[in-house]
Design a protein around this motif. Structure first.
Motif, mmCIF file in Angstrom:
data_model
loop_
_atom_site.group_PDB
_atom_site.id
_atom_site.type_symbol
_atom_site.label_atom_id
_atom_site.label_comp_id
_atom_site.label_asym_id
_atom_site.label_seq_id
_atom_site.Cartn_x
_atom_site.Cartn_y
_atom_site.Cartn_z
ATOM 1 N N ALA A 108 47.241 44.172 26.766
ATOM 2 C CA ALA A 108 48.176 43.128 26.706
ATOM 3 C C ALA A 108 47.677 41.883 28.487
ATOM 4 O O ALA A 108 47.458 41.186 28.641
ATOM 5 C CB ALA A 108 49.004 42.967 25.921
ATOM 6 N N LEU A 109 48.290 43.494 29.116
ATOM 7 C CA LEU A 109 49.052 42.719 30.736
ATOM 8 C C LEU A 109 47.954 42.883 31.191
ATOM 9 O O LEU A 109 47.821 42.685 32.808
ATOM 10 C CB LEU A 109 49.874 43.831 31.391
ATOM 11 C CG LEU A 109 51.346 43.427 30.226
ATOM 12 C CD1 LEU A 109 52.838 44.363 30.837
ATOM 13 C CD2 LEU A 109 51.941 42.166 30.406
ATOM 14 N N ALA A 110 46.499 43.619 31.047
ATOM 15 C CA ALA A 110 45.841 44.043 32.015
ATOM 16 C C ALA A 110 44.663 42.634 32.618
ATOM 17 O O ALA A 110 44.383 43.383 34.240
ATOM 18 C CB ALA A 110 44.524 45.155 31.244
ATOM 19 N N PRO A 111 44.363 41.885 32.246
ATOM 20 C CA PRO A 111 44.058 41.413 33.112
ATOM 21 C C PRO A 111 45.019 40.528 34.037
ATOM 22 O O PRO A 111 44.533 40.138 34.895
ATOM 23 C CB PRO A 111 43.889 40.077 31.547
ATOM 24 C CG PRO A 111 43.289 40.981 30.612
ATOM 25 C CD PRO A 111 44.651 41.546 29.865
ATOM 26 N N LEU A 112 46.097 40.636 33.672
ATOM 27 C CA LEU A 112 47.278 39.713 34.365
ATOM 28 C C LEU A 112 47.032 40.887 35.837
ATOM 29 O O LEU A 112 47.419 40.461 37.108
ATOM 30 C CB LEU A 112 48.517 39.459 34.247
ATOM 31 C CG LEU A 112 49.457 39.399 34.834
ATOM 32 C CD1 LEU A 112 48.932 37.632 36.047
ATOM 33 C CD2 LEU A 112 50.864 38.270 34.555
ATOM 34 N N LEU A 113 46.919 42.076 35.251
ATOM 35 C CA LEU A 113 46.937 43.011 36.630
ATOM 36 C C LEU A 113 45.918 43.228 37.662
ATOM 37 O O LEU A 113 46.117 43.490 38.560
ATOM 38 C CB LEU A 113 47.893 44.273 35.495
ATOM 39 C CG LEU A 113 49.544 44.002 35.394
ATOM 40 C CD1 LEU A 113 49.795 45.556 34.536
ATOM 41 C CD2 LEU A 113 50.392 43.863 35.844
#
Length: 250
Positions: A108-113
């Motif tokens: 879930a955090l991958a795109p932001l990271l």
């Protein structure tokens, strides 16, 4: 034999038993072609120059990412934990924020990271996240674990707050920090491998996906076992460090 050494040996024995069971399953073909015998798989991969060079190159990249992430994550985790100790009003908010970040799935955090650091930096960042939470918890709990009798003694002696922190709180937190470091080391390895799945150019995670897509079962098995062994080695290296340093602070 000390309890810590006995616990370490039992852990290694358990890992050896699991490896032995995996070897038997592979030799007898109980799980089909998707489960090769680990020793035979390692021998096959290491005998092939191309596979061996790919594995060593990937291992080196993962170790660099995990090591960098461990250092950065530990520094940030310790700093944030220490900040919560210095300013008690921030402690509850920092605890909740860290818990929320730790429970959110990485996918879930991958795109932001990725947007933040790019695919090349994902492995180091996820390794930092894996190590940082463990060190934050260890720091926050360790700094408040001061024995009440010693705290009263320092108060009666008229020690200032900086003196209490430097001479009492920080030494009392060392065992907790060492415990956190054992978890942070293995967490950094796992975080680096997971981060490499999101577009890193090289690493064990990249090689794992490549071998899976090309149905190179033996190489996939070897890469997965290598990642597990590196994580195990990182954990027990920190346990050994804890045994050496922790004696002075127990």
């Amino acid at each position: 034999m000390s309890p810590r050494t006995k616990k370490m040996l039992l852990g290694l024995l358990g890992a050896a038993v699991l490896l032995g069971v995996a070897e038997v399953i592979g030799r007898l073909g109980l799980a089909g072609r998707a489960w090769p015998a680990p020793i035979e798989a390692f021998a096959t991969v290491l005998q092939t120059e191309l596979s061996r060079s790919l594995l060593l190159r990937a291992l080196g990249a993962t170790l660099v990412s995990a090591g960098t992430g461990l250092v950065l994550g530990s520094l940030v985790g310790i700093a944030v934990g220490f900040l919560g100790f210095l300013i008690p009003a921030l402690r509850a908010g920092l605890d909740q924020t860290a818990s929320i970040l730790n429970t959110v799935p990485l996918i879930a955090l991958a795109p932001l990271l990725i947007a933040l650091v790019g695919p090349q930096g994902m492995a180091t960042l996820t390794a930092s996240l894996g190590a940082g939470f463990a060190m934050f918890v260890a720091t926050a709990s360790g700094l408040v674990s001061t024995p009440p009798a010693l705290a009263d003694l320092f108060s009666v002696a008229g020690a200032s707050r900086p003196q209490r922190i430097l001479r009492l709180s920080l030494p009392s937190a060392v065992p907790s920090l060492l415990n956190g470091l054992t978890l942070a080391a293995s967490g950094a390895v796992l975080g680096a491998v997971l981060g490499e799945w999101f577009g890193a150019p090289v690493g064990l995670g990249v090689l794992m996906i490549s071998s899976m897509q090309n149905f190179q079962v033996e190489l996939l098995f070897v890469v997965a076992l290598t990642a597990a062994l590196v994580s195990l080695a990182a954990f027990y290296s920190m346990v050994a460090l804890q045994a050496v340093i922790g004696k002075r602070f127990v």
